[in-house]
Each structure stands twice: as structure tokens, then as C-alpha cells.
Design an enzyme around this catalytic site. Structure first.
Site, PDB file in Angstrom:
ATOM      1  N   VAL A 180       0.825  -1.205   0.000  1.00  0.00           N
ATOM      2  CA  VAL A 180       0.000   0.000   0.000  1.00  0.00           C
ATOM      3  C   VAL A 180       0.860   1.256   0.000  1.00  0.00           C
ATOM      4  CG1 VAL A 180      -1.639   1.325   1.388  1.00  0.00           C
ATOM      5  CG2 VAL A 180      -1.995  -1.110   1.036  1.00  0.00           C
TER       6      VAL A 180
ATOM      7  N   THR B 287      -5.677  -0.699   7.026  1.00  0.00           N
ATOM      8  CA  THR B 287      -7.040  -1.131   7.339  1.00  0.00           C
ATOM      9  C   THR B 287      -7.161  -1.285   8.851  1.00  0.00           C
ATOM     10  OG1 THR B 287      -7.154  -2.275   5.239  1.00  0.00           O
ATOM     11  CG2 THR B 287      -8.745  -2.950   6.916  1.00  0.00           C
TER      12      THR B 287
ATOM     13  N   GLU C 268      -7.682   2.073   1.840  1.00  0.00           N
ATOM     14  CA  GLU C 268      -7.156   1.767   0.513  1.00  0.00           C
ATOM     15  C   GLU C 268      -7.913   0.570  -0.071  1.00  0.00           C
ATOM     16  OE1 GLU C 268      -4.853   3.339  -1.502  1.00  0.00           O
ATOM     17  OE2 GLU C 268      -5.808   1.856  -2.792  1.00  0.00           O
TER      18      GLU C 268
ATOM     19  N   GLU D 284      -3.978  -6.141  -5.214  1.00  0.00           N
ATOM     20  CA  GLU D 284      -2.635  -6.558  -5.585  1.00  0.00           C
ATOM     21  C   GLU D 284      -2.702  -7.154  -6.986  1.00  0.00           C
ATOM     22  OE1 GLU D 284      -0.504  -8.870  -2.661  1.00  0.00           O
ATOM     23  OE2 GLU D 284      -1.184  -7.539  -1.081  1.00  0.00           O
TER      24      GLU D 284
ATOM     25  N   LYS E 232     -14.362   0.025   4.610  1.00  0.00           N
ATOM     26  CA  LYS E 232     -13.301  -0.875   4.151  1.00  0.00           C
ATOM     27  C   LYS E 232     -13.601  -2.330   4.535  1.00  0.00           C
ATOM     28  CE  LYS E 232      -9.445  -2.527   2.740  1.00  0.00           C
ATOM     29  NZ  LYS E 232      -9.204  -2.714   1.315  1.00  0.00           N
TER      30      LYS E 232
ATOM     31  N   PHE F  93     -16.656 -11.274  -9.010  1.00  0.00           N
ATOM     32  CA  PHE F  93     -16.410 -12.050  -7.780  1.00  0.00           C
ATOM     33  C   PHE F  93     -17.374 -13.227  -7.616  1.00  0.00           C
ATOM     34  CE2 PHE F  93     -13.449  -8.854  -6.893  1.00  0.00           C
ATOM     35  CZ  PHE F  93     -12.596  -9.351  -5.936  1.00  0.00           C
TER      36      PHE F  93
ATOM     37  N   GLY G  37      -7.319 -15.972  -0.548  1.00  0.00           N
ATOM     38  CA  GLY G  37      -6.182 -15.803   0.366  1.00  0.00           C
ATOM     39  C   GLY G  37      -5.749 -14.355   0.344  1.00  0.00           C
TER      40      GLY G  37
ATOM     41  N   CYS H  13      -5.398  -9.606   2.898  1.00  0.00           N
ATOM     42  CA  CYS H  13      -6.536  -8.780   3.331  1.00  0.00           C
ATOM     43  C   CYS H  13      -7.790  -9.564   3.699  1.00  0.00           C
ATOM     44  CB  CYS H  13      -6.856  -7.758   2.254  1.00  0.00           C
ATOM     45  SG  CYS H  13      -5.554  -6.531   2.082  1.00  0.00           S
TER      46      CYS H  13
HETATM   47  P1  NAD Z   1       3.121  -4.764   4.328  1.00  0.00           P
HETATM   48  O1  NAD Z   1       3.307  -5.723   5.430  1.00  0.00           O
HETATM   49  O2  NAD Z   1       3.452  -5.162   2.917  1.00  0.00           O
HETATM   50  O3  NAD Z   1       3.932  -3.415   4.640  1.00  0.00           O
HETATM   51  C1  NAD Z   1       3.907  -2.751   5.855  1.00  0.00           C
HETATM   52  C2  NAD Z   1       5.245  -2.018   5.996  1.00  0.00           C
HETATM   53  O4  NAD Z   1       5.209  -1.199   7.166  1.00  0.00           O
HETATM   54  C3  NAD Z   1       6.433  -2.950   6.172  1.00  0.00           C
HETATM   55  O5  NAD Z   1       7.413  -2.660   5.189  1.00  0.00           O
HETATM   56  C4  NAD Z   1       6.952  -2.623   7.589  1.00  0.00           C
HETATM   57  O6  NAD Z   1       8.357  -2.757   7.707  1.00  0.00           O
HETATM   58  C5  NAD Z   1       6.506  -1.194   7.721  1.00  0.00           C
HETATM   59  N1  NAD Z   1       6.466  -0.694   9.108  1.00  0.00           N
HETATM   60  C6  NAD Z   1       6.034  -1.327  10.226  1.00  0.00           C
HETATM   61  N2  NAD Z   1       6.159  -0.515  11.302  1.00  0.00           N
HETATM   62  C7  NAD Z   1       6.689   0.656  10.850  1.00  0.00           C
HETATM   63  C8  NAD Z   1       7.046   1.872  11.460  1.00  0.00           C
HETATM   64  N3  NAD Z   1       6.917   2.058  12.781  1.00  0.00           N
HETATM   65  N4  NAD Z   1       7.554   2.843  10.701  1.00  0.00           N
HETATM   66  C9  NAD Z   1       7.707   2.687   9.373  1.00  0.00           C
HETATM   67  N5  NAD Z   1       7.368   1.553   8.731  1.00  0.00           N
HETATM   68  C10 NAD Z   1       6.879   0.540   9.445  1.00  0.00           C
HETATM   69  O7  NAD Z   1       1.607  -4.314   4.396  1.00  0.00           O
HETATM   70  P2  NAD Z   1       0.621  -3.878   3.205  1.00  0.00           P
HETATM   71  O8  NAD Z   1       0.160  -5.085   2.448  1.00  0.00           O
HETATM   72  O9  NAD Z   1       1.197  -2.731   2.463  1.00  0.00           O
HETATM   73  O10 NAD Z   1      -0.630  -3.390   4.079  1.00  0.00           O
HETATM   74  C11 NAD Z   1      -0.558  -2.221   4.885  1.00  0.00           C
HETATM   75  C12 NAD Z   1      -1.944  -1.924   5.408  1.00  0.00           C
HETATM   76  O11 NAD Z   1      -2.827  -1.645   4.306  1.00  0.00           O
HETATM   77  C13 NAD Z   1      -2.598  -3.073   6.167  1.00  0.00           C
HETATM   78  O12 NAD Z   1      -3.410  -2.543   7.183  1.00  0.00           O
HETATM   79  C14 NAD Z   1      -3.458  -3.748   5.110  1.00  0.00           C
HETATM   80  O13 NAD Z   1      -4.546  -4.429   5.667  1.00  0.00           O
HETATM   81  C15 NAD Z   1      -3.929  -2.553   4.306  1.00  0.00           C
HETATM   82  N6  NAD Z   1      -4.262  -2.862   2.918  1.00  0.00           N
HETATM   83  C16 NAD Z   1      -3.512  -3.733   2.189  1.00  0.00           C
HETATM   84  C17 NAD Z   1      -3.847  -3.984   0.873  1.00  0.00           C
HETATM   85  C18 NAD Z   1      -3.060  -4.964   0.051  1.00  0.00           C
HETATM   86  O14 NAD Z   1      -3.527  -5.345  -1.033  1.00  0.00           O
HETATM   87  N7  NAD Z   1      -1.889  -5.417   0.477  1.00  0.00           N
HETATM   88  C19 NAD Z   1      -4.946  -3.355   0.271  1.00  0.00           C
HETATM   89  C20 NAD Z   1      -5.677  -2.442   1.034  1.00  0.00           C
HETATM   90  C21 NAD Z   1      -5.328  -2.204   2.363  1.00  0.00           C
END
Ligand code: NAD
Length: 447
Positions: free
Chosen positions: A11, A121, A155, A159, A211, A256, A264, A267
Site C-alpha cells: 500500500v 485497514t 485503501e 494486488e 473498508k 467475484f 487468500g 486482506c
Molecule cells: P506490508 O506488510 O506489505 O507493509 C507494511 C510495511 O510497514 C512494512 O514494510 C513494515 O516494515 C513497515 N512498518 C512497520 N512498522 C513501521 C514503522 N513504525 N515505521 C515505518 N514503517 C513501518 O503491508 P501492506 O500489504 O502494504 O498493508 C498495509 C496496510 O494496508 C494493512 O493494514 C493492510 O490491511 C492494508 N491494505 C492492504 C492492501 C493490500 O492489497 N496489500 C490493500 C488495502 C489495504
């Protein structure tokens, strides 16, 4: 505008690159020095179509920077995104540790007013908690005169098409506490809101629930269709015909409704758990949500059960070719991927997996290391060497067109289990293979 982003995962990184690409000055901070070093060199840490070019362009033009120093990011910008992970706690609730740590850190370092935008999220009430934590920290440090606004801006990117989704969002949901914050959000997103107004302003608690409710709805459609597919299997009905017949109803639509080997990713499973937990905390029995989750738990093991059935309960020493490791195509993400549930069950039953995925091989090695019952193969056809059966877990394009005669000659048991319904059952049967999709009637192979 000057913007900072905490968290460079799927994200944060994509959001940062998209904001830089329209001309904002963006600094990203992450606590993972390996990620930051790689990103500083312009090498993406995840596979997303279009991301590499965007990174290269904006690094070269000086609009995008990466650091491990939170202070650099906080001092750089008045608008700060929080895009860190919110993994599940033991009880299913979202772990807000990273989000609240970031809120504290920003308050500790800030020396001017800030707008914090929560992209992670997070459960209903988190924006209020972030605000409280920030204010508390500011007060402790004698900086109570500084102002913090908190916007819940969930968001919705998918992916595999994250860059495109970020540039062309269906909607931008923003919980805005006041008019000034609304104007700030409208200005920030103006380049993505050109064609027609996509911004839905609401209060933070509503934005937070949008969300979870959206992901739960999509997961519900998948589990619903998986249950219908199991029924179709028993009834000898073709679920694809049913899907098309249902989808043609404009009240239902086609999206969907694809049956498969379970959902999987990082999310749906996690967000469902968190929403179930929220409902339990509010004494609202999450009957439907629990069922959606349970159907999926069962569905992830459907392919394994069918292998067991075919090999009469003894999978010891069987070699299973596996096409697709990522939880969906066009990503290298294997979080909660159905392939993992299948592989782990196969290993426990004494089978060997020979796997191929166009993008997720490095991730698979990182997760499982080197072990004798996992061979990662250079091509999809290499997986077939000495294999007893082929299983498909991810609908990558590269698996869509295959030479069934070759498969028949290679697979010792002539069995294909297709978790994504990629092939025409009649064509596969004509080639002399046993083929089972999900909710697709079995046809005996031609002799
Ligand atoms: P991710 O695990 O890929 O990335 C999270 C990042 O945050 C990691 O690189 C981690 O090192 C970093 N981090 C942790 N603590 C930190 C801090 N104190 N300071 C700076 N960086 C820090 O996660 P993601 O898939 O990008 O998801 C992030 C959020 O967005 C989650 O809540 C997820 O549910 C939500 N989200 C994800 C998606 C998706 O498709 N992956 C879509 C919508 C929403």
C-alpha cells in the site's frame, strides 16, 4: 505538496509512487533497512505491474525519496500517510501496534501542525485512538499547542493491479473531521479525481467500516460461489453456466462469482477475522461472516482432499506438480495463499511438491527455505518431470494455453486438479486425462 508515507509495503510504496508521479514531493520511511536500501537503488521490493518504471522515473526526477529516519519524513511534510501493517492478533482483532507506534513517533518528532492519513485497514474507532495517542504524546512533551488532524482514508487497491487502481480509483473514501481537512484531501487527490468526482467524504468511523464491509462483501460472494460449486459438483451441474446465468441479472453482476480453491492474500482472511471480532465485541452475532470464513477454510483444502481421494488415502512419495504459488496472478504475495495450505498438507502426508510460479519463487524460498520435499522448477514444464499429478492454484496467464498431449505423457497418473477452472473439461478428457475443476462435471478420459 510535501507528503510522507510511513510503511513501504504494497500500500505505502504504491501510494507514494503514484503521488510522486503526479508531482508531489514524497518521502517514504520504513523500519526495514533492507527494503529501504533496495528502494533507494530503484529496485522494487514487490512485484506490481508498472511499479518499477514509476519508481525509476520519480527517483531520477527527485520527487521520491526513501529513508529509515522517521525524523526526515516527519519534518519533510505536513501530510503524513500511515500505511503500516495491521496483522491479526491471536483473537482475530487487528493488531494496531504499528499504527499507534507511528502516531506516537510522529507526535514526538513534529514541530508544526500535521494531517495524518490512515491508509492501513483499521477497526472502527482507530482514528480517534490515533488522535488521542498523538495528543497525549504532544502534551507530555509540552507541545500541546500543535494541532493534529486524523483522516481515515482506506485503501481499496487490488494486488496485481495496484498501480492502476491507485491512479484510477473507483472511489476515494475519506473520513474528514472538518472543512479544512476536506479541502486538504480534495487538493491532494485532485490529480486522481479529474474525470468525475470520486471522493466520498464521511466521518472517520463510517470510513473505517466501509473498508471492512467491502472486503467482507467480496469474500462473501466468493464463499457463496464456492459452496454453490460444491453442490454443482454433486449434482453434475456446470457451475460456469450457473455463474453466467446468475451474473446476467443486473442486480447480481458477474464480479467475484468465480469458484476456486479459496481466497487468500493479506486482506480478506485477516479483515474478515477482524470484523468478526468487532461484531463479537459489540454483541452482534457475526453468523454470516463466520460462515464465509469457515467455507473458505474448507475450500482451501478441497484440492488436497481430492488428491487423497484419487490416491486412495496414501500420498506418501507421490510427486505433485504445482502451478501457481502466489495468492492471485500478477503478484508475488503468498500471504494466506491457498497454495500454502495445499503444500503444507501434502508435506504432512509425505508427498513431494514440484512448483512453478512466474513471480513468487523467491518468496516461496524465503518462506520455506530448502527442503527435500519442495523443488522449485525453472519452468512450468519442468514441474512435470516424474510427477504423478498436476494441481493448479493460481490463474496466471501463462497456464492458460497448454499441450494436453504433453501433460498426458508426462503425468504418471494422468490427473489434473484445476483450482481455477482454466480449461475446457471436454478437451482435457479427449486428450486422455482425468480432469477435475471446481464445480465442473467430471468427464471420463478418452481411452
Ligand atoms: P506490508 O506488510 O506489505 O507493509 C507494511 C510495511 O510497514 C512494512 O514494510 C513494515 O516494515 C513497515 N512498518 C512497520 N512498522 C513501521 C514503522 N513504525 N515505521 C515505518 N514503517 C513501518 O503491508 P501492506 O500489504 O502494504 O498493508 C498495509 C496496510 O494496508 C494493512 O493494514 C493492510 O490491511 C492494508 N491494505 C492492504 C492492501 C493490500 O492489497 N496489500 C490493500 C488495502 C489495504
Amino acid at each position: 505538496m510535501e507528503i510522507s508515507v510511513f510503511g513501504t509495503g504494497y500500500v505505502g510504496l504504491v501510494q507514494a509512487a503514484a503521488l510522486a508521479d503526479v508531482g508531489h514531493q514524497v518521502i517514504c520511511v520504513d523500519i526495514d533497512p533492507r527494503k529501504i536500501a533496495q528502494l533507494q537503488r530503484g529496485v522494487p521490493t514487490i512485484h506490481e505491474p508498472g511499479l518499477a518504471e514509476m519508481l525509476e522515473r520519480n527517483l531520477a526526477e527527485g520527487r521520491l525519496g526513501f529513508t529509515t529516519q522517521a525524523s526526515d519524513a516527519v519534518l519533510h511534510a505536513d501530510i503524513i500517510f500511515i500505511a503500516v501493517g495491521t496483522p491479526p492478533n491471536e483473537d482475530g482483532s487487528a493488531d494496531l501496534g504499528h499504527v499507534l507506534d507511528v502516531a506516537r513517533e510522529i507526535a514526538r518528532l513534529m514541530d508544526s501542525d500535521k494531517t495524518l492519513i490512515i491508509k492501513s485497514t483499521v477497526p472502527v474507532g482507530t482514528a480517534d485512538r490515533v488522535l488521542a495517542v498523538a495528543r497525549e504524546t504532544l502534551a507530555e512533551l509540552g507541545k500541546g499547542m500543535l494541532n493534529v488532524s486524523v483522516v481515515s482514508n482506506p485503501e481499496f487497491l487490488r494486488e496485481g493491479s495496484a498501480v492502476n487502481d491507485c491512479i484510477r480509483p473507483d472511489r476515494i473514501v475519506a473520513g474528514c473531521p472538518d472543512e479544512a481537512t476536506r479541502q486538504c484531501i480534495a487538493k491532494l487527490y485532485a490529480p486522481f479525481n479529474h474525470n468525475h468526482d470520486r471522493i466520498l467524504f464521511m466521518d472517520n468511523r463510517s470510513a473505517e467500516l466501509v473498508k471492512y464491509a467491502s472486503n467482507a462483501m467480496l469474500a462473501t460472494r466468493i464463499s457463496f460461489m464456492n459452496e454453490i460449486a460444491l453442490l454443482a459438483d454433486r449434482l453434475g451441474v456446470d457451475v460456469n453456466a450457473v455463474r453466467k446465468g446468475m451474473g446476467a441479472d443486473s442486480r447480481i453482476g458477474y464480479h467475484f462469482l468465480y469458484p476456486g480453491c479459496g481466497f487468500g492474500g493479506s486482506c480478506f482472511p485477516k479483515d474478515l477475522k477482524a470484523l468478526i471480532r468487532t461484531a463479537e465485541e459489540q454483541d452482534v452475532p457475526p453468523l454470516l461472516l463466520r460462515a464465509v470464513s469457515e467455507v473458505n477454510n474448507q475450500q482451501r483444502l478441497v484440492l488436497f482432499r481430492r488428491l487423497q481421494e484419487f490416491f486412495e488415502g496414501d500420498l506418501r512419495g507421490k510427486v505433485i506438480a504445482l502451478w501457481g504459488l502466489a495468492f492471485k496472478p500478477n503478484t508475488d504475495d503468498m500471504r494466506e495463499a491457498p497454495s500454502r495450505y495445499l503444500m503444507e498438507a501434502l508435506w504432512a502426508a509425505g508427498a513431494v511438491v514440484q512448483a512453478y510460479d512466474p513471480e513468487a519463487m523467491t518468496e516461496c524460498r524465503r518462506l520455506y527455505g530448502y527442503r527435500p520435499d519442495l523443488q522449485l522448477c525453472a519452468t512450468r514444464d519442468d514441474c512435470l518431470q516424474n510427477a504423478d499429478a498436476l494441481v493448479i492454484c493460481t490463474e496466471w496467464k501463462t497456464f492458460r494455453v497448454v499441450d494436453f498431449d504433453l501433460l498426458r505423457d508426462k503425468l504418471r497418473s494422468r490427473l489434473i486438479l484445476d483450482g481455477r477452472n482454466l480449461y475446457d473439461p471436454a478437451e482435457v478428457a479427449r486428450a486422455g486425462l482425468h480432469y477435475r475443476g471446481i464445480g465442473v462435471p467430471y468427464q471420463a478420459p478418452a481411452a
